[in-house]
Enzyme design. Structure first.
Site, PDB file in Angstrom:
ATOM      1  N   GLY A  35      14.888  54.314 100.412  1.00 35.72           N
ATOM      2  CA  GLY A  35      13.873  54.272 101.456  1.00 35.72           C
ATOM      3  C   GLY A  35      14.301  53.443 102.652  1.00 35.72           C
ATOM      4  CE1 TYR A 118      22.108  56.016 101.140  1.00 37.52           C
ATOM      5  CE2 TYR A 118      24.044  56.823  99.975  1.00 37.52           C
ATOM      6  CZ  TYR A 118      22.694  56.897 100.243  1.00 37.52           C
ATOM      7  OH  TYR A 118      21.929  57.849  99.640  1.00 37.52           O
ATOM      8  CD  GLU A 200      16.905  60.974  83.064  1.00 44.52           C
ATOM      9  OE1 GLU A 200      16.454  61.886  83.753  1.00 44.52           O
ATOM     10  OE2 GLU A 200      17.196  59.864  83.552  1.00 44.52           O
ATOM     11  N   GLY A 280      10.326  50.251  81.373  1.00 40.12           N
ATOM     12  CA  GLY A 280       9.625  50.217  82.650  1.00 40.12           C
ATOM     13  C   GLY A 280      10.319  49.343  83.681  1.00 40.12           C
ATOM     14  CB  ALA A 359      14.417  67.226  86.809  1.00 44.92           C
ATOM     15  CG  HIS A 454      17.694  91.369  83.390  1.00 38.44           C
ATOM     16  ND1 HIS A 454      16.960  90.742  82.400  1.00 38.44           N
ATOM     17  CD2 HIS A 454      18.537  92.237  82.774  1.00 38.44           C
ATOM     18  CE1 HIS A 454      17.336  91.219  81.237  1.00 38.44           C
ATOM     19  NE2 HIS A 454      18.287  92.118  81.422  1.00 38.44           N
TER      20      HIS A 454
HETATM   21  C1  LIG Z   1      18.407  54.596  85.587  1.00 40.13           C
HETATM   22  C2  LIG Z   1      17.615  55.205  86.702  1.00 40.13           C
HETATM   23  C3  LIG Z   1      17.674  56.562  86.904  1.00 40.13           C
HETATM   24  C4  LIG Z   1      16.961  57.148  87.937  1.00 40.13           C
HETATM   25  N1  LIG Z   1      17.037  58.495  88.105  1.00 40.13           N
HETATM   26  C5  LIG Z   1      16.367  59.092  89.108  1.00 40.13           C
HETATM   27  C6  LIG Z   1      16.485  60.486  89.317  1.00 40.13           C
HETATM   28  O1  LIG Z   1      17.180  61.190  88.590  1.00 40.13           O
HETATM   29  N2  LIG Z   1      15.811  61.032  90.351  1.00 40.13           N
HETATM   30  C7  LIG Z   1      15.026  60.276  91.184  1.00 40.13           C
HETATM   31  O2  LIG Z   1      14.450  60.823  92.125  1.00 40.13           O
HETATM   32  N3  LIG Z   1      14.891  58.947  91.001  1.00 40.13           N
HETATM   33  C8  LIG Z   1      15.542  58.346  89.986  1.00 40.13           C
HETATM   34  N4  LIG Z   1      15.438  56.985  89.808  1.00 40.13           N
HETATM   35  C9  LIG Z   1      14.517  56.226  90.682  1.00 40.13           C
HETATM   36  C10 LIG Z   1      15.159  55.923  92.031  1.00 40.13           C
HETATM   37  O3  LIG Z   1      16.372  55.254  91.825  1.00 40.13           O
HETATM   38  C11 LIG Z   1      14.217  55.085  92.863  1.00 40.13           C
HETATM   39  O4  LIG Z   1      12.971  55.746  92.964  1.00 40.13           O
HETATM   40  C12 LIG Z   1      14.747  54.838  94.269  1.00 40.13           C
HETATM   41  O5  LIG Z   1      15.992  54.211  94.234  1.00 40.13           O
HETATM   42  C13 LIG Z   1      13.752  53.973  95.054  1.00 40.13           C
HETATM   43  O6  LIG Z   1      14.279  53.649  96.307  1.00 40.13           O
HETATM   44  P1  LIG Z   1      13.808  52.322  97.055  1.00 40.13           P
HETATM   45  O7  LIG Z   1      14.404  52.384  98.414  1.00 40.13           O
HETATM   46  O8  LIG Z   1      12.357  52.153  96.946  1.00 40.13           O
HETATM   47  O9  LIG Z   1      14.449  51.126  96.227  1.00 40.13           O
HETATM   48  P2  LIG Z   1      15.921  50.838  95.742  1.00 40.13           P
HETATM   49  O10 LIG Z   1      16.764  52.052  95.780  1.00 40.13           O
HETATM   50  O11 LIG Z   1      15.781  50.119  94.462  1.00 40.13           O
HETATM   51  O12 LIG Z   1      16.506  49.870  96.853  1.00 40.13           O
HETATM   52  C14 LIG Z   1      16.057  48.551  97.013  1.00 40.13           C
HETATM   53  C15 LIG Z   1      17.222  47.731  97.531  1.00 40.13           C
HETATM   54  O13 LIG Z   1      16.719  46.476  98.005  1.00 40.13           O
HETATM   55  C16 LIG Z   1      17.667  45.465  97.653  1.00 40.13           C
HETATM   56  N5  LIG Z   1      16.948  44.188  97.671  1.00 40.13           N
HETATM   57  C17 LIG Z   1      15.968  43.798  96.828  1.00 40.13           C
HETATM   58  N6  LIG Z   1      15.482  42.602  97.200  1.00 40.13           N
HETATM   59  C18 LIG Z   1      16.179  42.234  98.302  1.00 40.13           C
HETATM   60  C19 LIG Z   1      16.132  41.115  99.153  1.00 40.13           C
HETATM   61  N7  LIG Z   1      15.218  40.138  98.985  1.00 40.13           N
HETATM   62  N8  LIG Z   1      17.014  41.028 100.182  1.00 40.13           N
HETATM   63  C20 LIG Z   1      17.921  42.020 100.389  1.00 40.13           C
HETATM   64  N9  LIG Z   1      17.984  43.124  99.641  1.00 40.13           N
HETATM   65  C21 LIG Z   1      17.119  43.234  98.600  1.00 40.13           C
HETATM   66  C22 LIG Z   1      18.144  45.885  96.276  1.00 40.13           C
HETATM   67  O14 LIG Z   1      19.381  45.278  95.963  1.00 40.13           O
HETATM   68  C23 LIG Z   1      18.249  47.400  96.454  1.00 40.13           C
HETATM   69  O15 LIG Z   1      19.533  47.774  96.881  1.00 40.13           O
HETATM   70  C24 LIG Z   1      16.155  56.353  88.797  1.00 40.13           C
HETATM   71  C25 LIG Z   1      16.094  54.970  88.593  1.00 40.13           C
HETATM   72  C26 LIG Z   1      16.800  54.405  87.560  1.00 40.13           C
HETATM   73  C27 LIG Z   1      16.726  52.923  87.356  1.00 40.13           C
END
Ligand SMILES: Cc1cc2nc3c(=O)[nH]c(=O)nc-3n(C[C@H](O)[C@H](O)[C@H](O)COP(=O)(O)OP(=O)(O)OC[C@H]3O[C@@H](n4cnc5c(N)ncnc54)[C@H](O)[C@@H]3O)c2cc1C
Length: 468
Positions: A35, A118, A200, A280, A359, A454
Site C-alpha cells: 500500500g 521497488y 498453505e 493470525g 485464493a 472444452h
Molecule cells: C505468509 C503470507 C502470505 C501472504 N499471501 C498473500 C497472498 O497470496 N495474496 C495476497 O493478496 N496477500 C497475501 N498476504 C497478505 C499481504 O502480504 C498483505 O495484505 C500486504 O502485504 C499488505 O500490505 P501493506 O502495505 O498494508 O503492509 P506491508 O506489506 O506489511 O508493508 C508494511 C511495511 O511497513 C514497514 N514498517 C512497519 N513499521 C514501520 C515503521 N515504524 N517505520 C518504517 N517502516 C515500517 C514494514 O517493514 C513493511 O515493509 C500474505 C501475507 C503473509 C504474511
C-alpha cells in the site's frame, strides 16, 4: 542534473511547492509495503513532494515474507505430485532429489531483484526514501534516524506482524517471518493455526517431503470461507498425507532429544523438528507515536479510518493491513492508488469492496468470490445452490484420487450469482475471470448462456443445471 521528459512536468511545480510550503513534504508515507509504495509512487507521479520510510525490506510483507516467496515455494512443492502424475502418461521420472538450500537461495535472488525494482519505482517517480524506523513526533512530524521531518499529511501503512499466543515454549516456535529463511527443510513440521497461511505451509512442506501435522483449535480450518470448500480442502489434504488435528490446542512446546515436542490439549504429543505458528497477524502500531498524536485504534491495534482512509486526526491517514479490514495485497494497492488520486488529483477513484476475489494456495487451490452459502442465506434469504465434484480429466490417467469442487450460490430473487467457490488445480486463476462476471452482475441465466471451453474443469461453471 538534466531533466528527463518524465520528470520535467513534475519538477517545476515540485520546486515551486517546496519554496512555498511550510512543510518538508506534502506526504510522508510510513512503510514501503504494497500500500505504501503504491500511494507514494502515484502521489509523487502526480507532482506531490513525497518521502517514504522503510525499516525492513523494500516491498513489504508480500514481496519479502508473504505472497511472492510463498507462491514460489508452492510451485516447488507441486513438483512431487507432477512427478507422480507423469507415470500414468508414459514418463519415467527418476527418483526426485530436492535441494531446499538451492530453492531458498534462488528465491532470495528473485526477492532481491524485486527489492531493487521497488526502490527504482519510488526514486524514478521522485519520492525520497528514508531507511529506518519512522515514529510520529506530532501529527505533522515524523522522526527517522534522529531526523525530524515535517509533512502536510502522513500516511501510516505499516502493515501487520505475526501474532503468537502466550503458550509455554513460545520461544521455540517460528512464524511466517522466519520460515522463508530456514537453513534446512525440517523433516517433521507442526503447523499451528487454521488460517490460509497455515494451510498453505502445510501443503508446501507436505509436497516437499516433510511429515506434516496441522493443529487447529476449531472444528475445521479456513473460517470465513464456504463450508463445503473448507471440508473439501481438508479431505483433499488428508488424502495427500497431511495429518489434520482439529478441535485441538497446543498446551506447550518443549525441547526433546530429537528436536521439539508439542503437547496437545486432547492428550498425546508430537515430536518434530520445527513448529510454525500461523495464528493470525496484528497491526504493527505499537510504539510509533500514534496514541500520543491521538489517533484512534481498535482494541487489536488497528487504525480506525473513514471511507477516505483518514483517521480522527486530520493530517494522518492509514491504508492496508494496518487498518485490518481485507488484508490482501491487491486491496492495499487499490487503497494506495485511491488515496493518491483523492489527495493529489482532481479525480476520485473509490475502492469497491464488494466481490473481492481471493485464493488459498492450498493443494489443491481454493478460489472464491462473493458470498459463502451461509452468508448468502443470511443476506438474501432464498438462494439456490449448484454444486459439482468430479475427477479432473488429467487424473483419469495420472492415477491420482484428487477431486475438484465447484459451487455456485444464486440469489433467487434476482437470479444473480452471488458466490462462486472452487477447490481444484489453478482455482485462483479460474476465479479471477469469474470475479469480473460477478462484478458485472451476471445472473445464472447468463452463466447458462455462456459456452464452455472444452475440455476444461472451468466449463463446469457454465454447465451446472441441477440445483441441490
Ligand atoms: C505468509 C503470507 C502470505 C501472504 N499471501 C498473500 C497472498 O497470496 N495474496 C495476497 O493478496 N496477500 C497475501 N498476504 C497478505 C499481504 O502480504 C498483505 O495484505 C500486504 O502485504 C499488505 O500490505 P501493506 O502495505 O498494508 O503492509 P506491508 O506489506 O506489511 O508493508 C508494511 C511495511 O511497513 C514497514 N514498517 C512497519 N513499521 C514501520 C515503521 N515504524 N517505520 C518504517 N517502516 C515500517 C514494514 O517493514 C513493511 O515493509 C500474505 C501475507 C503473509 C504474511
Amino acid at each position: 542534473m538534466p531533466l528527463t521528459k518524465l520528470q520535467y512536468p513534475v519538477y517545476i511545480p515540485t520546486l515551486w511547492k517546496k519554496l512555498m510550503s511550510e512543510f518538508d513534504y506534502d506526504l510522508f508515507v510510513i512503510g514501503a509495503g504494497s500500500g505504501g509504495v503504491r500511494a507514494a509512487r502515484m502521489s509523487a507521479g502526480m507532482g506531490a513532494r513525497v518521502a517514504i520510510a522503510e525499516n525492513r525490506h523494500m516491498g513489504g510483507t508480500c514481496v519479502n515474507v508473504g505472497c511472492i516467496p510463498k507462491k514460489l515455494l508452492v510451485y516447488a512443492s507441486h513438483f512431487r505430485s507432477e512427478f507422480e502424475d507423469a507415470a500414468g502418461f508414459g514418463w519415467t521420472v527418476e527418483p526426485e532429489n530436492f535441494d531446499w538450500t538451492k530453492l531458498i537461495a534462488n528465491k532470495n535472488v528473485e526477492i532481491q531483484r524485486l527489492n531493487g525494482i521497488y526502490e527504482r519505482l519510488l526514486t524514478n517517480a521522485g519520492a525520497t526514501i528514508y531507511n529506518g524506523l519512522a515514529q510520529l513526533a506530532d501529527p505533522q512530524t515524523v522522526i527517522v534516524n534522529g531526523e525530524n521531518i515535517t509533512a502536510e499529511r502522513i500516511l501510516v501503512a505499516v502493515g501487520g506482524w505475526p501474532y503468537v499466543p502466550n503458550v509455554p515454549g513460545k520461544e521455540h516456535v517460528i512464524t511466517s517471518n522466519e520460515v522463508f529463511f530456514l537453513e534446512q527443510r525440517p523433516e517433521r513440521v507442526v503447523l499451528v493455526g487454521g488460517g490460509y497461511i497455515a494451510v498453505e505451509f502445510a501443503g508446501i512442506f507436505n509436497g516437499l517431503g516433510s511429515t506434516v501435522t496441522q493443529v487447529y483449535r476449531g472444528p475445521v480450518f479456513l473460517r470465513g470461507f464456504d463450508d463445503d470448500a473448507r471440508h473439501f480442502v481438508a479431505e483433499e489434504m488428508r488424502k495427500k498425507g497431511v495429518d489434520l488435528r482439529f478441535d485441538t490446542d497446543v498446551l506447550a512446546i518443549q525441547k526433546c532429544a530429537t528436536g521439539l515436542t508439542v503437547k496437545l490439549s486432547k492428550g498425546g504429543s508430537i515430536d518434530c523438528d520445527a513448529v510454525v505458528y500461523a495464528t493470525g497477524r496484528r497491526p504493527l502500531t505499537a510504539n510509533i507515536g500514534l496514541e500520543a498524536c491521538g489517533v484512534e485504534l481498535n482494541p487489536n491495534g488497528a487504525i480506525v479510518v473513514d471511507q477516505r482512509y483518514q483517521t480522527n486526526v486530520e493530517s494522518i491517514y492509514a491504508i492496508g493491513d494496518v487498518t485490518d479490514r481485507i488484508n490482501l495485497t491487491p486491496v492495499a494497492l487499490a487503497e494506495g492508488m485511491s488515496l493518491a488520486w483523492d489527495l493529489f488529483s482532481p479525480n476520485e477513484k473509490t475502492v469497491d469492496y464488494e466481490y473481492v476475489p481471493a485464493a488459498v494456495f492450498s493443494q489443491p487451490n481454493l478460489g472464491t468470490v462473493g458470498y459463502t452459502e451461509a452468508q448468502a442465506r443470511e443476506k438474501f434469504g432464498a438462494v439456490t445452490i449448484y454444486r459439482s465434484s468430479f475427477t479432473a480429466l488429467k487424473h483419469t490417467l495420472s492415477g491420482s484420487d484428487e477431486k475438484t469442487l465447484m459451487k455456485l450460490v444464486v440469489d433467487d430473487a434476482s437470479d444473480r450469482v452471488v458466490g462462486v467457490h472452487m477447490v481444484g488445480p489453478d482455482a485462483g486463476e479460474t476465479i479471477q475471470g469469474i470475479a469480473i462476471a460477478l462484478k458485472a452482475g451476471a445472473t445464472k441465466a447468463i452463466f447458462d448462456r455462456t459456452i464452455g471451453i472444452h475440455p476444461t474443469a472451468a466449463e463446469e461453471f457454465v454447465t451446472m443445471r441441477e440445483a441441490i
